[in-house]
Design a protein around this motif. Structure first.
Motif, short mmCIF file in Angstrom:
data_model
loop_
_atom_site.label_atom_id
_atom_site.label_comp_id
_atom_site.label_asym_id
_atom_site.label_seq_id
_atom_site.Cartn_x
_atom_site.Cartn_y
_atom_site.Cartn_z
N ILE A 1 0.87 -1.19 0.00
CA ILE A 1 0.00 0.00 0.00
C ILE A 1 0.90 1.23 0.00
CG2 ILE A 1 -1.95 1.12 1.12
CD1 ILE A 1 -2.24 -1.42 2.89
N GLY B 1 9.77 3.83 0.48
CA GLY B 1 9.74 2.57 1.23
C GLY B 1 8.98 1.48 0.49
N LEU C 1 0.23 -0.39 -4.89
CA LEU C 1 -0.98 0.39 -5.12
C LEU C 1 -0.74 1.84 -4.70
CD1 LEU C 1 -2.69 -2.48 -3.49
CD2 LEU C 1 -3.71 -1.57 -5.58
N ARG D 1 -2.45 5.83 -4.67
CA ARG D 1 -3.68 6.61 -4.89
C ARG D 1 -3.44 7.78 -5.87
NH1 ARG D 1 -3.68 9.75 1.00
NH2 ARG D 1 -1.68 10.74 0.63
N GLY E 1 11.25 15.35 -0.25
CA GLY E 1 12.70 15.23 -0.11
C GLY E 1 13.44 15.39 -1.43
N SER F 1 -5.16 4.29 -7.58
CA SER F 1 -5.79 3.13 -6.93
C SER F 1 -5.64 3.29 -5.41
CB SER F 1 -5.12 1.83 -7.39
OG SER F 1 -5.26 1.69 -8.78
N MET G 1 -6.60 2.42 9.17
CA MET G 1 -7.18 1.60 8.10
C MET G 1 -7.61 0.23 8.62
SD MET G 1 -5.43 0.62 4.48
CE MET G 1 -5.55 2.20 3.69
N TYR H 1 16.17 25.22 2.60
CA TYR H 1 15.51 24.55 3.71
C TYR H 1 15.49 25.46 4.92
CZ TYR H 1 15.27 20.02 1.43
OH TYR H 1 14.94 19.00 0.58
N LEU I 1 4.55 20.18 4.16
CA LEU I 1 3.82 18.94 4.40
C LEU I 1 3.83 18.67 5.89
CD1 LEU I 1 4.43 18.72 1.33
CD2 LEU I 1 4.64 16.29 1.65
N TYR J 1 0.66 13.66 6.47
CA TYR J 1 1.58 13.50 5.34
C TYR J 1 2.72 14.49 5.56
CZ TYR J 1 2.57 12.27 0.46
OH TYR J 1 3.14 11.81 -0.69
N GLY K 1 6.78 16.02 6.88
CA GLY K 1 8.16 15.99 6.40
C GLY K 1 8.80 14.66 6.75
N ASP L 1 9.32 6.12 6.49
CA ASP L 1 10.16 6.88 7.42
C ASP L 1 9.59 6.92 8.84
OD1 ASP L 1 8.09 8.61 6.98
OD2 ASP L 1 9.32 10.29 6.29
N THR M 1 16.33 7.82 3.13
CA THR M 1 17.31 6.76 3.38
C THR M 1 16.77 5.82 4.46
OG1 THR M 1 18.89 8.53 3.06
CG2 THR M 1 19.78 6.41 3.71
C1 LIG Z 1 9.49 19.34 2.35
C2 LIG Z 1 10.22 18.05 2.64
C3 LIG Z 1 11.60 18.00 2.51
C4 LIG Z 1 12.28 16.79 2.76
N1 LIG Z 1 13.62 16.73 2.55
C5 LIG Z 1 14.27 15.55 2.58
C6 LIG Z 1 15.60 15.42 2.13
O1 LIG Z 1 16.21 16.40 1.66
N2 LIG Z 1 16.19 14.19 2.17
C7 LIG Z 1 15.52 13.08 2.60
O2 LIG Z 1 16.09 11.97 2.62
N3 LIG Z 1 14.25 13.17 3.02
C8 LIG Z 1 13.60 14.36 3.00
N4 LIG Z 1 12.28 14.45 3.35
C9 LIG Z 1 11.63 13.25 3.87
C10 LIG Z 1 11.29 12.26 2.75
O3 LIG Z 1 10.58 12.92 1.75
C11 LIG Z 1 10.45 11.13 3.34
O4 LIG Z 1 11.10 10.62 4.49
C12 LIG Z 1 10.25 9.95 2.38
O5 LIG Z 1 9.88 10.40 1.11
C13 LIG Z 1 9.17 9.05 2.97
O6 LIG Z 1 8.89 7.97 2.14
P1 LIG Z 1 7.84 6.85 2.59
O7 LIG Z 1 8.24 5.57 2.00
O8 LIG Z 1 7.68 6.88 4.08
O9 LIG Z 1 6.45 7.19 1.95
P2 LIG Z 1 5.58 8.39 1.37
O10 LIG Z 1 6.41 9.27 0.51
O11 LIG Z 1 4.76 9.00 2.44
O12 LIG Z 1 4.65 7.57 0.40
C14 LIG Z 1 3.45 6.99 0.79
C15 LIG Z 1 2.62 6.81 -0.46
O13 LIG Z 1 1.40 6.16 -0.11
C16 LIG Z 1 0.34 6.71 -0.85
N5 LIG Z 1 -0.90 6.40 -0.15
C17 LIG Z 1 -1.33 6.90 1.04
N6 LIG Z 1 -2.50 6.34 1.38
C18 LIG Z 1 -2.81 5.47 0.39
C19 LIG Z 1 -3.91 4.58 0.17
N7 LIG Z 1 -4.92 4.46 1.05
N8 LIG Z 1 -3.92 3.83 -0.96
C20 LIG Z 1 -2.90 3.92 -1.87
N9 LIG Z 1 -1.85 4.75 -1.71
C21 LIG Z 1 -1.81 5.50 -0.59
C22 LIG Z 1 0.69 8.19 -0.89
O14 LIG Z 1 0.03 8.85 -1.95
C23 LIG Z 1 2.21 8.14 -1.09
O15 LIG Z 1 2.56 8.14 -2.45
C24 LIG Z 1 11.57 15.64 3.15
C25 LIG Z 1 10.17 15.69 3.26
C26 LIG Z 1 9.50 16.88 3.00
C27 LIG Z 1 8.00 16.90 3.07
#
Ligand SMILES: Cc1cc2nc3c(=O)[nH]c(=O)nc-3n(C[C@H](O)[C@H](O)[C@H](O)COP(=O)(O)OP(=O)(O)OC[C@H]3O[C@@H](n4cnc5c(N)ncnc54)[C@H](O)[C@@H]3O)c2cc1C
Length: 501
Positions: free
Chosen positions: A77, A82, A100, A102, A124, A282, A325, A398, A440, A444, A446, A469, A481
């Motif tokens: 999901i 990640g 999947l 959205r 990021g 989706s 959920m 930043y 953000l 949802y 940072g 994260d 990372t």
């Molecule tokens: C402004 C900003 C600056 C940042 N700067 C940095 C940086 O310079 N370096 C760095 O390493 N990190 C940075 N980060 C942090 C980094 O962006 C996040 O840690 C990383 O992208 C998180 O990834 P994630 O796998 O947790 O998922 P997410 O990116 O949160 O992805 C989750 C996905 O799930 C989808 N989703 C949610 N609910 C559903 C559902 N019910 N059905 C289907 N899909 C769904 C969402 O649309 C999304 O695409 C920054 C973040 C922000 C906001």
């Protein structure tokens, strides 16, 4: 294959260009398409507000799938870093994998959008080299296409202006000496060397550590700016700072040459080439449970209800969102309290300046803003990674985060303070640049949680795993990372407990 644009109906809003994952559309007053790049994915049709786009060869039920059913070994999901890392690792190991998403594009907070040829990250952008993300790309055979700053950092210091310590080693020592004197610089650097050599990290915070060595505000300001650039707030436990420094020594950072979307699409491609699928637009509505095990997902796929059977489910949407959920009543209250303790979302803000001249004279490195109200680090992304067309520049900045976990950021205040900093740093910037601020937070954010916190990849449901994260990470891994590291952990657990068929 391709699309047709009905020119009379096109209002030139640019949404199709932003949405197109293949850079096939360019909007100058009206949308123009390069059909050699179009793949008939039809995302632009979903975005167009005037319905002026149609496919050359209409596909049956193009934008609305009929209700359906499907079965996969692993269903993930969310297509954040990640989710995609987990998907690519498992798909390469022979699991029939479904991701999947959205949204119309992949990558979540690690993706990018293009507007008028300029690349904007969705979250990021600074990517750590040599860590779990690069390891995942190497393992699955995807191209890790990073552009890195080619010179030492510079510093802008309130009241002093620009400090250029020059190239070569001992650059921080030279900077400290320039703003204080050699003796003080040697004292601070000596303390750092001793801490890193012994790995005996001081108690207390970074500000307490530096205040015990100097009363020069510029020296402590340099460490505050570096801390804020790495962590968000300008003061953190000294152990976190030095731990990060020793874990990441020599790793460096870079920007994705094709934007975050380019990197994330490489992972999606691996999944598809390995026999898996990535469904965009989706939304997962529910995890189906039977006898305490996950058996599948209820999905709304372009408006139609779908049922997806899965042997293993992975959630990349955040621990709290996953609990919501599943329904709190399905879980042990102890697990819910554990997640509440470990998850402290942190607002993420980035300021972008798009300009018609270089604000930093084309400097190809990062600049720390010392003693600024809000900004702590900035760099010309178009110089480092070619993120703007000729004649345009994008400078990414930043701001430091508010010091308290869980406090909502005041976006207007951040923007005002950032603009006031810019007036000091680049007098006259308003004549050349437009400012864009993304923020953000909440569900949802940072970062789902603060450094040193986070939940396990395992959950009370034996075949449901958590990535992203909000998961625990090793010292030195944060943001994208950390999300990649969580994927490595979840994929290893899944391989051990649910071998590929
Ligand atoms: C402004 C900003 C600056 C940042 N700067 C940095 C940086 O310079 N370096 C760095 O390493 N990190 C940075 N980060 C942090 C980094 O962006 C996040 O840690 C990383 O992208 C998180 O990834 P994630 O796998 O947790 O998922 P997410 O990116 O949160 O992805 C989750 C996905 O799930 C989808 N989703 C949610 N609910 C559903 C559902 N019910 N059905 C289907 N899909 C769904 C969402 O649309 C999304 O695409 C920054 C973040 C922000 C906001």
């Amino acid at each position: 294959m391709g699309i047709i644009i009905e020119e009379a109906k096109c209002i030139g809003c640019g949404l199709c260009e932003i949405a197109c994952p293949y850079d096939a559309i360019d909007v100058h007053m009206k949308a123009n398409v390069d059909n050699s790049k179009c793949t008939d994915c039809s995302i632009c049709l979903d975005y167009c507000p005037t319905d002026c786009i149609s496919l050359e060869e209409p596909l049956a039920a193009r934008s609305a799938f009929p209700p359906g059913e499907a079965a996969f070994d692993v269903a993930i999901i969310g297509s954040g870093v990640g989710g995609l890392c987990t998907g690519a690792l498992l798909a390469r190991q022979g699991y029939k994998t479904l991701v999947l998403e959205r949204n119309p594009t992949v990558g979540g907070r690690y993706s990018s959008l293009k507007h008028k040829g300029v690349t904007f990250p969705t979250g990021g952008s600074l990517i750590t080299k040599g860590g779990p993300l690069e390891e995942v790309f190497a393992e699955v055979g995807a191209e890790f296409d990073l552009a890195t700053p080619t010179v030492n950092p510079r510093y802008w210091i309130r009241g002093r202006g620009w400090i250029d310590p020059g190239e070569g080693s001992s650059q921080l020592r030279r900077t400290l000496a320039l703003v204080s004197n050699q003796e003080e610089a040697d004292r601070v650097m000596g303390s750092m060397r001793e801490i890193l050599g012994s790995r005996n990290f001081p108690d207390g915070t970074m500000v307490q550590w530096i205040d015990s060595l100097t009363d020069n505000p510029d020296v402590s300001g340099i460490f505050k700016a570096i801390t804020a650039a790495a962590f968000g707030p300008e003061d953190v436990p000294a152990g976190d700072f030095f731990g990060l420094l020793s874990a990441t020594a020599g790793r460096g950072m870079g920007l994705a040459r094709r934007g975050g979307l380019g990197l994330m699409r490489s992972l999606a491609k691996v999944i598809v080439e390995s026999g898996g699928e990535v469904w965009k637009l989706s939304t997962v509505k529910n995890v189906l449970l039977e006898d305490g095990q996950a058996v599948g997902l209820e999905v709304e796929r372009r408006g139609a209800p779908w049922k997806v059977q899965a042997n293993v489910v992975v959630s990349d949407i955040g621990p709290k969102q996953t609990i919501r959920m599943l329904g709190e009543e399905t879980l042990d209250p102890k697990y819910i309290s554990y997640v509440d303790e470990q998850i402290r979302p942190m607002g993420g803000i980035t300021v972008h300046l798009v300009s018609d001249k270089s604000l930093v004279d084309g400097f190809p490195g990062v600049i720390y803003a010392v003693g600024a109200r809000r900004l702590c680090i900035f760099f010309e992304a178009s110089r480092i990674a070619d993120w703007a067309p000729p004649g345009k520049y994008i400078t990414e900045m930043y701001p430091k985060a508010d010091p308290d976990p869980g406090v909502a950021a005041d976006l207007e205040l951040h923007a005002e303070e950032a603009a006031a900093d810019l007036d000091d740093i680049f007098p006259g910037w308003r004549e050349h640049a437009e400012m864009n601020v993304i923020c953000l937070q909440g569900d949802y954010p940072g970062n789902q949680t603060w450094t040193g916190m986070g939940v396990s990849a395992e959950t009370p449901i034996a075949n449901l795993f958590m990535v992203g994260d909000g998961c625990q990470s090793s010292l030195g891994n944060a943001g994208g990372t950390a999300a990649a590291e969580s994927a490595q952990r979840a994929a290893a657990l899944i391989r051990e407990r649910f071998p590929a068929p």
